[in-house]
Design an enzyme around this catalytic site. Structure first.
Site, PDB file in Angstrom:
ATOM      1  CG  HIS A 222      -2.039  -1.017   1.103  1.00 45.51           C
ATOM      2  ND1 HIS A 222      -3.340  -0.694   0.766  1.00 45.51           N
ATOM      3  CD2 HIS A 222      -2.034  -2.370   1.233  1.00 45.51           C
ATOM      4  CE1 HIS A 222      -4.070  -1.789   0.720  1.00 45.51           C
ATOM      5  NE2 HIS A 222      -3.300  -2.829   1.003  1.00 45.51           N
TER       6      HIS A 222
ATOM      7  CG  ASP B 298       0.062   9.267   0.665  1.00 45.31           C
ATOM      8  OD1 ASP B 298       0.003   8.107   1.104  1.00 45.31           O
ATOM      9  OD2 ASP B 298      -0.647  10.189   1.091  1.00 45.31           O
TER      10      ASP B 298
END
Ligand code: GDG
Length: 473
Positions: free
Chosen positions: A158, A366
């Site tokens: 992720h 991110d």
């Protein structure tokens, strides 16, 4: 359809049907796959006990079976607070300055992965598909193989995959990456992280990359691809209809008193670039005094991982920074930053997103960033707000119609805020329509299906399509 076994650090226990709106999109999407295939979601219970017993607690809620195991205090310290959150998380977010390399962390990480494997292996039956989630469990696939699991096993990361030169700072990096070759499919959020992974395996493990994305190291062949995660856009529409959303929308509109509002929603984490954002906003106020009194920034930042020291530090830093900016610019009837250090219900957030004129989503790094997608999903098509998005968020690869920004540059943040606040309605609509189409079509169900299709057939067409679809948009 094969039964699915999802393994992640924590299990997002399914809620009864009536409470679905309070669950995250990822939990909803994974739960629906588990429900359809009669699968199991396995992970740590969140409890620490004196001695590890490997005893599994199972629960069935709304057709979804969860299986959890308790860990020892030392496991939690070394594996979770230690290696996962103080070594891998900073390093993989390019913060080598914050990464702590401690032998104890590394051995705790391997021990817990071994314990997870030993506990879950007996639950795996012939034909099951096993899907391991995230950086806490990178070596789990190999541990499962050593327990005799021959099923197809996939892994999804992720967070970003760091560039080759950065990851080589990690002691035993080769051992960690080598363990990943035990998976059948490895998924990343973006083509960029996939490319960094390719560089690593080519240079460090002597791998060759075949045109269809297969990685070959000696006799071993592993598929790797980009599978950008999305939100549950349908669920988001329903969230907007809740009382929480309506109340939050009305409150924000009323309290804005005709001023423009910019929203930020982030876990309190150094990767999210909050201090840089506040400083960029301050530069905007300095450079554009005509906007004083006419705009404010609402920053919601629920605390996360309080037990890790760096997080206490970032909290202090932001308290001080927001206080200083407010002290410098505020008037009796206006404060430039409303900084809220607590969480909100999901419906409330959706209402706030809809009421805001712009969003600042400016992480320094991110994996994806779902807030960017949620903000887009929440907009009124007739009068949509503007998304200002960091070029370093994984989401920027798909969301080319956002106003992209370099989050390290105060000047750029200031310029992009001005651009967003002055953007004419037709341009806002044009950009939003393209963004919303992407958020709706490449949603969390599409993500899950592309990954599972890749794992079942080890067929990578879905993933390859992702890259070309994103490049075209
Ligand atoms: C990791 C990766 C990747 C935030 N504040 C509240 C709240 N939130 C929700 C948001 C959003 C979620 O938390 C945060 O998701 P992000 O994607 O922005 O970031 P991470 O937590 O760092 O997640 C990231 C993600 O995994 C999925 O793969 O995109 O890159 O770092 O849904 O809305 N939710 C509620 N109250 C809050 O105050 N209810």
């Amino acid at each position: 359809m094969s039964r699915l076994i999802i393994i992640s650090n924590r299990v997002s226990a399914p809620k009864a049907r009536a409470d679905r709106a309070s669950q995250g999109g990822l939990a909803v999407a994974l739960s629906s796959a588990l429900r359809e295939t009669n699968g199991i979601w396995f992970g740590w219970s969140g409890n620490a006990v004196d001695e590890f017993s490997g005893e599994i607690a199972t629960q069935v809620v709304d057709g979804v079976t969860t299986a959890t195991v308790d860990l020892e205090e030392q496991d939690v310290d070394e594996y979770y607070n230690g290696y996962a959150n103080r070594t891998l998380w900073p390093l993989f977010h390019y913060r080598i300055d914050l990464a702590e390399f401690d032998r104890q962390f590394g051995s705790g990480y391997e021990r817990v992965n071994e314990r997870f494997a030993a506990t879950v292996a007996p639950l795996v039956e012939d034909g099951d598909l096993v899907w391991v989630q995230d950086y806490h469990l990178i070596p789990l696939g190999q541990q499962l193989r050593s327990k005799g699991v021959k099923n197809k096993i996939g892994f999804f990361l992720h967070i970003p995959w760091p560039p080759h030169r950065l990851i080589t700072a990690l002691p035993y990096h080769r051992r960690l990456v080598q363990s990943m070759l035990a998976y059948d499919v490895i998924g990343f959020q973006t083509a960029e992280w996939l490319e960094s992974f390719h560089h690593y395996v080519e240079r460090e493990l002597g791998a060759t990359i075949e045109p269809d994305g297969t990685i070959r190291v000696g006799e071993r062949r592993v598929r790797a691809g980009a599978f950008p995660i999305g939100i549950d856009a349908g669920e988001y529409d329903a969230l907007l209809e809740t009382d929480d959303a309506r109340v939050a929308f009305d409150t924000l509109k009323r309290s804005a008193q005709g001023r423009k509002s910019i929203i930020g929603v982030d876990r309190l984490d150094y990767s999210k670039g909050l201090a840089e954002r506040f400083n960029g906003y301050r530069r905007f106020l300095e450079e554009h005094p005509d906007w004083l009194h006419k705009v404010y920034l609402l920053q919601i930042a629920p605390p996360s991982r309080g037990e890790v020291h760096t997080y206490a530090h970032i909290r202090e830093e932001l308290d001080e920074l927001s206080g200083r900016i407010n002290g410098e610019f505020a008037h009796v009837d206006w404060v430039p930053i409303r900084y809220v250090n607590q969480g909100y219900p999901r419906g409330g957030l959706a209402g706030l997103f809809r009421a805001a004129d712009a969003a600042l989503v400016t992480p320094l790094r991110d994996g994806m960033n779902l807030v960017a997608k949620e903000f887009v999903a929440a907009q009124d098509p007739a009068d949509p707000g503007v998304l200002i998005l960091s070029q370093f968020a994984g989401a920027a690869e798909q969301m080319r119609d956002a106003v992209l920004v370099n989050p390290y540059s105060r000047d750029e943040i200031s310029d992009r805020i001005r651009e967003a606040l002055n953007m004419p309605l037709d341009e806002r609509r044009r950009r939003w329509e393209r963004l919303a189409a992407g958020v709706r079509s490449e949603d969390v169900h599409w993500w899950r299906k592309s990954f599972i299709d890749a794992l079942t057939g080890s067929d990578m067409r879905g993933a390859a399509g992702v890259e070309s679809a994103s490049a075209e948009s």
